[in-house]
Design a protein around this motif. Structure first.
Motif, PDB file in Angstrom:
ATOM      1  N   CYS A  17      -6.246   3.199  -2.614  1.00  0.00           N
ATOM      2  CA  CYS A  17      -4.838   3.620  -2.694  1.00  0.00           C
ATOM      3  C   CYS A  17      -4.405   3.896  -4.137  1.00  0.00           C
ATOM      4  O   CYS A  17      -3.285   4.361  -4.365  1.00  0.00           O
ATOM      5  CB  CYS A  17      -3.924   2.552  -2.106  1.00  0.00           C
ATOM      6  SG  CYS A  17      -3.882   2.565  -0.326  1.00  0.00           S
ATOM      7  N   HIS A  63       1.184   4.064  -2.840  1.00  0.00           N
ATOM      8  CA  HIS A  63       0.978   5.478  -2.528  1.00  0.00           C
ATOM      9  C   HIS A  63       2.108   6.327  -3.115  1.00  0.00           C
ATOM     10  O   HIS A  63       1.887   7.388  -3.699  1.00  0.00           O
ATOM     11  CB  HIS A  63       0.899   5.637  -1.002  1.00  0.00           C
ATOM     12  CG  HIS A  63       0.442   6.989  -0.582  1.00  0.00           C
ATOM     13  ND1 HIS A  63       1.326   7.997  -0.258  1.00  0.00           N
ATOM     14  CD2 HIS A  63      -0.800   7.503  -0.477  1.00  0.00           C
ATOM     15  CE1 HIS A  63       0.636   9.078   0.056  1.00  0.00           C
ATOM     16  NE2 HIS A  63      -0.654   8.813  -0.071  1.00  0.00           N
ATOM     17  N   PHE A  86       0.837  -1.209   0.000  1.00  0.00           N
ATOM     18  CA  PHE A  86       0.000   0.000   0.000  1.00  0.00           C
ATOM     19  C   PHE A  86       0.870   1.256   0.000  1.00  0.00           C
ATOM     20  O   PHE A  86       0.596   2.232  -0.695  1.00  0.00           O
ATOM     21  CB  PHE A  86      -0.929   0.014   1.222  1.00  0.00           C
ATOM     22  CG  PHE A  86      -2.014  -1.041   1.170  1.00  0.00           C
ATOM     23  CD1 PHE A  86      -2.903  -1.100   0.107  1.00  0.00           C
ATOM     24  CD2 PHE A  86      -2.140  -1.971   2.186  1.00  0.00           C
ATOM     25  CE1 PHE A  86      -3.907  -2.063   0.057  1.00  0.00           C
ATOM     26  CE2 PHE A  86      -3.127  -2.940   2.147  1.00  0.00           C
ATOM     27  CZ  PHE A  86      -4.005  -2.988   1.080  1.00  0.00           C
ATOM     28  N   LYS A 123      -9.598  -0.834   0.387  1.00  0.00           N
ATOM     29  CA  LYS A 123      -8.387  -0.078   0.728  1.00  0.00           C
ATOM     30  C   LYS A 123      -7.412  -0.050  -0.447  1.00  0.00           C
ATOM     31  O   LYS A 123      -6.837   0.992  -0.784  1.00  0.00           O
ATOM     32  CB  LYS A 123      -7.718  -0.721   1.955  1.00  0.00           C
ATOM     33  CG  LYS A 123      -6.560   0.079   2.506  1.00  0.00           C
ATOM     34  CD  LYS A 123      -5.958  -0.627   3.714  1.00  0.00           C
ATOM     35  CE  LYS A 123      -4.715   0.108   4.180  1.00  0.00           C
ATOM     36  NZ  LYS A 123      -4.027  -0.614   5.247  1.00  0.00           N
TER      37      LYS A 123
END
Lengths: 220, 447
Positions: free
Chosen positions: A94, A64, A60, A90
């Motif tokens: 992202c 990002h 993640f 999630k």
């Protein structure tokens, strides 16, 4: 098409690379976040297959950075052991374009890669032909000869999968993973039924061959 | 019986016994001293009466004025009563009886006069050498006896009051234990996420400290267990992916013989089953640990059910079973769509899986009232084992229950119950020889 596969498990990485190279993709690999960043800085990729659990950072976090710091807009498919809805959400929040839970079928991964690459391709191939059958990916139509064949959405998805994997054996499970979100283990009977319906509608009992005890194969 | 009641009763009983023993001892000792004193006094007076008699020979009338009027007095000579005081005349005791009893020795006794009023006399008889026998008695004051009664009553009342006070005092002292017990009852819901405040440094404080320590260990154990399952489940996924991919490549490989491919295809199904089991165990753990954060949204249950019906119609058809459904349209509810999908999927899946071939499974969504919807699944399967339902309803610490065939594990049912509980949904399961009816009652979302 250039694909970066970011995966720390050597065995999984090996089988992914073998499978994707067989599809004539240009594959680069990275076994951790740092190597992935380095590869992304020096090369351009059309798609990234990204494992969430990396040894040096979370997938993640890497995603990002890819989106926000590196401003890289390559398509990203997340591979994760976590199948729960919140993790999928999630991942997509992202900046991922797709999310595939482990253990995934390589057939399914290839289908997702194709779908994503097609989305951004300037020369979108929307029609695929095998023999006298043509499927139109844009409007989900199937034409045989001069007649349109009415397939249900699930039947269309199955036929599309066979078209992309012609001459390859697909098991019921692989097909089920492609057309259902979950509970694949209940689906072998349903897949049989769908295949039977496709054959009947296409008026061709031999187009999809049953490989007894293994699965099905579309002979093209 | 409560501990406070037991201690109070024990205190009351032991104090009464101790007080009675002390009182009786004091009473006996005191009465003896009093009687000795009276006897001595009567003896002296008897001597004085004899002296007076000797001074005023046979002048008994004089005695009437000389002697103490309150005395019960009898004088006898040669066995004959020669004088009775007025008091003695009033009390009907045969003087001969008294005289007969007399000896040279001084004897003491009580005369009990039972008339309208009880009167106790302490009697003293003395026989002199000239044959005169003087019997003298004095009424005993009953105040002492009355005082004893009063003391006894006051003591008893005091004891009862003290016992009640002790009861409340002990209740107050034991209150922390009661609080601990009440909190421990919440264990099912709180899963050891509870602790007690140590208010005192006494035994109860020590107990609280020990319980907190035990809970801490149990909590760590649960966290470890939960994490272990989660980590192991996730760790399993990567090797499963590798195996799965290798098998898929082998199946694609034209050089692999068909019989080997058949075995590989079967292996793929086993991997899928293993993966589904991991998913279910993880979901069950999260439901039972209450770590699931539901995403409540308003959605169309009719459309949602229709999607399920399409799948289960196909599934039933493929298994030569009939799946009939009747869905009320445009029913909106609020809930976690994904979790409810799993719960209803499991209910339908069980109904179809365990119903015999050529049987019928019915699914309906009907509006029971303006605000309530009933989702009903009727199957022809053997009656659901009540142990499975009980285990699923009381999931914590429960081991998996199996039906008599050992086929139906309780995991699916526990997931259903967990999701229904999370949504506060009422349900009802009716089972008989012809099948099972699973009803779920859902509140409609307001428009």
């Amino acid at each position: 098409m250039r694909i970066l596969v970011v995966e720390d498990d050597i065995d999984l990485l090996g089988s992914l690379v073998d499978s994707l190279r067989a599809e004539y993709y240009d594959i680069s690999i990275a076994s951790n976040g740092a190597k992935a960043k380095s590869a992304l800085e020096s090369n351009e990729f059309d798609l990234i297959v990204l494992d969430i659990n990396l040894p040096d950072m979370s997938g993640f976090e890497l995603l990002h950075e890819i989106r926000n710091k590196m401003k890289n807009q390559a398509q990203v498919i997340i591979l994760s052991a976590k199948y729960e809805l919140e993790n999928r959400v999630k991942g997509l929040d992202c900046g991922a374009d797709d999310y595939l839970a482990k253990p995934f079928s390589i057939i399914e991964l290839k289908a997702r890669i194709r779908a994503l690459l097609r989305r951004n391709s300037p020369n979108k191939q929307v029609k695929i032909n095998i023999g006298d059958i043509e499927i139109n990916l844009a409007d989900h139509k199937v034409i045989k000869g001069n007649s349109e064949i009415q397939l249900t959405p699930k039947e269309f998805q199955i036929l599309e999968l066979f078209f992309y994997n012609k001459n390859a054996i697909l098991t019921s499970l692989q097909i089920a993973e492609h057309i259902y979100i979950d509970y694949f283990d209940k689906s072998s009977h349903i897949i049989n039924m769908h295949i039977k319906n496709i054959r009947t509608k296409l008026q061709d009992q031999s187009i999809i061959e049953t490989i007894r005890g293994v699965g099905f194969r579309l002979n093209g | 019986m409560k501990i406070s009641t037991k201690i109070s009763l024990f205190y009351l009983l032991s104090t009464i016994i101790l007080t009675l023993f002390t009182s009786v001892t004091i009473y006996i000792s005191f009465t003896k001293d009093l009687n000795d004193m009276v006897d001595e006094h009567l003896s002296e007076d008897t001597n004085q009466i004899k002296y007076l008699l000797d001074s005023n020979i046979s002048n008994y009338a004089a005695l009437k004025h000389l002697l103490f009027e309150e005395y019960w007095l009898s004088i006898a000579k040669n066995g004959q009563t020669v004088y009775l005081s007025d008091t003695a005349k009033l009390i009907p005791i045969q003087s001969s009886q008294i005289v007969d009893k007399t000896t040279l020795k001084v004897e003491t006794n009580f005369i009990n006069f039972t008339g309208n009023n009880d009167v106790f006399f302490r009697i003293h008889t003395k026989k002199f050498s000239d044959g005169t026998c003087v019997t003298l008695a004095i009424a005993m004051d009953d105040n002492i006896r009355e005082n004893y009664k009063k003391i006894a009553i006051v003591t008893l009342a005091t004891l009862i009051i003290i016992s009640i006070f002790v009861y409340f005092l002990i209740s107050l002292l034991l209150k922390p234990i009661k609080n601990i017990s009440l909190t421990l009852r919440k264990l099912n819901e709180e899963k050891f996420n509870i602790g007690f405040t140590k208010d005192t440094d006494d035994e109860i404080g020590f107990l609280v400290e020990s319980i907190n320590l035990t809970f801490e260990k149990l909590r760590s154990h649960f966290v470890y267990q939960k994490n272990f399952l989660t980590v192991m489940s996730h760790e399993l996924k990567t090797p499963l992916s590798v195996i799965k991919n290798h098998i898929e490549l082998a199946i694609e490989n034209e050089q692999v013989p068909l019989d080997v491919k058949q075995r590989f295809a079967n292996d793929l199904e086993q991997i899928s089953k293993l993966n589904q089991l991991i998913h279910r165990l993880l979901l069950l753990t999260r439901l039972e640990e209450k770590t699931v954060t539901p995403n409540f949204i308003k959605f169309n249950l009719s459309e949602f059910s229709d999607e399920l019906c399409q799948f289960f119609s196909d599934l039933s058809e493929s298994q030569n079973k009939t799946f009939k459904f009747e869905l009320a349209s445009n029913i909106y509810i609020t809930g976690d769509r994904d979790l409810l999908y799993r719960a209803i999927f499991n209910i339908l899946d069980n109904a179809i899986k365990y119903s015999p071939e050529a049987s019928e499974i019915r699914f309906s969504l009907e509006q029971s009232s303006d605000s309530l919807v009933t989702l009903k699944v009727i199957d022809s399967a053997p009656a659901i084992n009540q142990n499975i339902i009980k285990t699923a309803e009381n999931s914590m610490f429960a081991t998996s229950a199996y039906d008599k065939d050992g086929i139906r594990s309780g995991i699916g049912m526990r997931i259903i119950m967990g999701i229904l509980k999370l949504h506060n949904l009422q349900y009802n399961i009716e089972s008989n020889s012809s099948g099972n009816t699973f009803s779920v009652f859902i509140a409609q979302a307001s428009n």
